[in-house]
Write an enzyme that holds these catalytic residues in place. Structure first.
Site, PDB file in Angstrom:
ATOM      1  N   ASP A  78       3.068  -4.860  -8.467  1.00 34.02           N
ATOM      2  CA  ASP A  78       2.450  -5.195  -7.319  1.00 34.02           C
ATOM      3  C   ASP A  78       0.986  -5.032  -7.646  1.00 34.02           C
ATOM      4  OD1 ASP A  78       4.373  -5.926  -5.212  1.00 34.02           O
ATOM      5  OD2 ASP A  78       4.809  -4.027  -5.487  1.00 34.02           O
ATOM      6  N   THR A  79       0.077  -6.220  -7.232  1.00 33.40           N
ATOM      7  CA  THR A  79      -1.472  -6.186  -7.344  1.00 33.40           C
ATOM      8  C   THR A  79      -1.908  -7.237  -6.222  1.00 33.40           C
ATOM      9  OG1 THR A  79      -1.049  -5.804  -9.570  1.00 33.40           O
ATOM     10  CG2 THR A  79      -2.963  -6.998  -9.163  1.00 33.40           C
TER      11      THR A  79
END
Length: 535
Positions: A356-357
């Site tokens: 996740d980013t």
């Protein structure tokens, strides 16, 4: 031209300025900052701070940041590495004495000193126009007052209940009666608001020194970490401007941040794929997808062998991205069959032997273009919350290895192999597209798919982001549901083991700058909750 009978959305067009982020309120914040007299850099930092509040599973001030910035009229691309380092006590011996035989994503030993706030301050000082106190105010208000949880955020939150339950403080603040926050639930973070306000008033020192740093250190040491306040004080200067790496592709120059980031994989894959003729059968053809998967397998093989902190290990960027080497790798790809095995890393000869980013981009009325990415790595990072300061701590150190002698083995004050990579496309000395694709290890694959969709197959920015994706990972090819069954069957007959994934690959944003017509064309990935807006 898109088929208006089919669900979807058009690319967004404007003439003055544009922002594209993974949450509507962050996009709106970026435009508000521009209208207050800020530039693209100010808007990007403001939007990122908002995302650190409203998309807490993906990013936060306890994470890292990379940025590519193309100042208008300069003909240059500025790169900043805002990744943090391991604490001074992080030795393989220490980790093994604590019972680890490999890096553990929820261990305090996987928490590197966050680099994001150091990066925000340095970028603002060098290229911004407005003070941090003004830039951070929208995020502060959202953290204080709360914000309704959006659909993709809620989905990711639900999948992370196990991690969030591990630490008492984390569960107290990030779960409701032991359950994830759902769509429409209002989530507030007053402690985080206080920390953001302190950063706005006193700068990055308020994060790396004093009460906030002491809280993070105490939390990590209670969880078994070796972190000290001195480690965090050194983090104040962690962010540094670096020379970007680049390669030519289809008459354009593609820029990436250098290692310890994974941008070299994008250049390697473009080099491999750029020598092929465009498949006549189109972007969903077996030929196109097979070649892309094989190029990805070769590039990621080299990443796993060589990518590390260049201050502590030699990373052969020039070799891995050179035309001769990528041409030799291209020659290994057989349109009739998948490679059963791969040559030794760094070689094109047969020798013996995700996550996740947030990514966002902004172009302002002066033509400054900002490509900006900020991350906690895995969903909610380590899951370790510094309760008094409201800082969720990343697990970027999970990118290290415990293998002695490996260039990416954990060591004191070392940066880990990093997955987050902003992208920038230049042509004739002018920026024509800040872009990026989120998704942990998927990012180089996602960037090259997107670039090929747009520049090779002629899709507009939004359609290029919408298009179905696949990714070679852990010996299989992870595919989204949008790839037709007959294509998957033919890929399987070539030797690929295809498997459907529960959640789609990543999410991206891009803004194409049409200099000839004076128009900005933006898109935002439907795999996230965001949007592109302009004026």
């Amino acid at each position: 031209m898109r088929d208006f009978h089919v669900p979807g959305r058009s690319a967004v067009l404007s003439t003055q300025a544009m922002a594209a982020t993974s949450m509507p309120v962050a996009t709106l914040t970026a435009l508000d900052i521009l209208r207050q007299g800020g530039n693209a850099m100010d808007a990007a930092i403001a939007a990122c701070a908002v995302l650190a509040v409203v998309e807490p599973q993906s990013t936060g001030i306890g994470g890292d940041c990379f940025c590519l910035y193309a100042p208008a009229g300069s003909g240059e691309v500025v790169a900043l590495n805002g990744s943090g380092r391991a604490p001074a006590g992080a030795t393989p011996e220490r980790l093994r004495s604590d019972g680890l035989t490999a890096m553990v994503s929820t261990s305090a030993h996987s928490v590197t000193v966050p680099g994001a706030i150091s990066a925000w301050e340095k970028l603002n000082a060098a290229h911004g126009k407005l003070p941090l106190s003004q830039i951070l105010l929208p995020a502060i208000r959202l953290a204080e007052n709360g914000h309704p949880v959006h659909a993709r955020v809620a989905s990711d939150w639900s999948a992370s209940v196990g991690k969030l339950s591990r630490q008492t403080a984390t569960a107290r603040h990030f779960l409701k009666d032991g359950k994830a926050y759902g769509v429409g639930d209002v989530f507030a973070q007053p402690a985080l608001a206080r920390t953001l306000r302190a950063i706005g008033e006193k700068g990055a020192k308020a994060f790396y020194e004093g009460e906030v740093a002491a809280d993070m250190v105490a939390t990590l040491r209670a969880a078994g970490g070796s972190h000290t306040e001195e480690d965090f004080a050194k983090g104040l200067s962690a962010a540094e401007f670096v020379k970007p790496i680049q390669s030519s592709w289809r008459g354009m120059d593609v820029f990436q941040c250098p290692p310890n980031g994974s941008g070299l994989l994008v250049l390697s894959m473009l080099g491999i794929l750029g020598g092929f003729e465009t498949p006549e059968a189109g972007p969903l053809s077996v030929e196109r997808l097979h070649r892309h998967v094989e190029a990805g397998r070769l590039a990621y093989r080299d990443r796993d062998a060589f990518l590390a902190d260049p201050a502590m290990a030699e990373v052969p960027v020039a070799h891995l991205t050179s035309p001769d080497y990528t041409a030799a790798l291209r020659a290994l790809i057989d349109d009739g069959a998948a490679m059963r095995e791969l040559p030794e890393a760094g070689s094109a000869e047969w020798l013996p032997k995700h996550r996740d980013t947030v990514y966002l981009c902004v172009v302002d009325a002066d033509g400054n273009a900002c490509s900006f990415i900020n991350s906690l790595f895995e969903s909610f990072g380590s899951g370790i919350l510094a309760e008094q300061s409201g800082v969720m701590l990343q697990n970027r150190g999970f990118g290290f290895r415990l293998q002695e002698g490996h260039p990416n083995c954990i060591a004191p004050n070392k940066r880990p192999m990093h997955t987050i990579i902003p992208g920038m496309v230049m042509k004739n000395g002018r920026a024509i597209m800040p872009y990026g694709v989120m998704g942990g290890h998927f990012q180089p694959m996602g960037q090259t798919l997107f670039l090929s969709n747009h520049f090779e197959f002629g899709m507009d920015v939004q359609a290029a982001l919408d298009f179905p994706r696949l990714f070679p990972y852990a010996g299989k090819v992870q595919v989204e549901r949008g790839i037709p069954t007959d294509v998957l069957d033919r890929l399987s007959r070539l030797g690929h083991e295809c498997t459907l994934i529960d959640k789609p690959h990543g999410g991206g944003q891009a803004i194409f700058i049409d200099h000839e017509r004076g128009v900005l064309i933006g898109g935002s990935d439907p795999r996230k909750d965001g949007c592109a807006l302009g004026y």
